[in-house]
Write a protein that holds these residues in place. Sequence first.
Motif, PDB file in Angstrom:
ATOM      1  N   GLN A 182       0.847  -1.191   0.000  1.00  0.00           N
ATOM      2  CA  GLN A 182       0.000   0.000   0.000  1.00  0.00           C
ATOM      3  C   GLN A 182       0.880   1.238   0.000  1.00  0.00           C
ATOM      4  O   GLN A 182       1.693   1.429   0.912  1.00  0.00           O
TER       5      GLN A 182
ATOM      6  N   PRO B 275       1.180   5.508  -0.107  1.00  0.00           N
ATOM      7  CA  PRO B 275       0.403   6.606   0.476  1.00  0.00           C
ATOM      8  C   PRO B 275      -0.672   7.110  -0.476  1.00  0.00           C
ATOM      9  O   PRO B 275      -0.390   7.356  -1.655  1.00  0.00           O
ATOM     10  N   GLY B 276      -1.894   7.206   0.030  1.00  0.00           N
ATOM     11  CA  GLY B 276      -2.982   7.708  -0.786  1.00  0.00           C
ATOM     12  C   GLY B 276      -3.567   6.719  -1.767  1.00  0.00           C
ATOM     13  O   GLY B 276      -4.458   7.073  -2.554  1.00  0.00           O
ATOM     14  N   LYS B 277      -3.085   5.485  -1.725  1.00  0.00           N
ATOM     15  CA  LYS B 277      -3.579   4.471  -2.659  1.00  0.00           C
ATOM     16  C   LYS B 277      -4.153   3.290  -1.888  1.00  0.00           C
ATOM     17  O   LYS B 277      -3.884   3.087  -0.715  1.00  0.00           O
ATOM     18  N   GLU B 278      -4.963   2.500  -2.598  1.00  0.00           N
ATOM     19  CA  GLU B 278      -5.538   1.308  -1.986  1.00  0.00           C
ATOM     20  C   GLU B 278      -4.489   0.203  -1.900  1.00  0.00           C
ATOM     21  O   GLU B 278      -3.536   0.159  -2.672  1.00  0.00           O
TER      22      GLU B 278
END
Length: 126
Positions: free
Chosen positions: A39, A41-44
Amino acid sequence: QVQLVESGGGSVQAGGSLRLSCAASNYSSNTYCMAWFRQAPGKEREVVAAVSTGDGRTYYDDSAKGRFTISRDNDKNTVYLQMNSLKPEDTAMYYCAADADRCGVFWYNEYRFNSWGQGTQVTVSS
């Protein structure tokens, strides 16, 4: 419940390699689907690769094919992720996960995994 501890993360330059390890304890089944997720940052969270500990069958996301290799050492209850030709977009927290069943067609489904490690950070600089 299986306890998982990841290690091996770090910072490397693009094109470099890292090997992640996932040490498992409290196994209660003859076979597990062991997977690596990541994962950024800011992503699934997304699946990277998986291996069935029983028959050793492996599965890879397209982003990992040809660059990453997942393997297991059943004697050590450890799963590895060898990552070569690393790219900046591989930067993420990497998590190990376990499910007490073979991987099968739904090897990529994060909701089947009920044991997770704490994660290990991989940072790839350009």
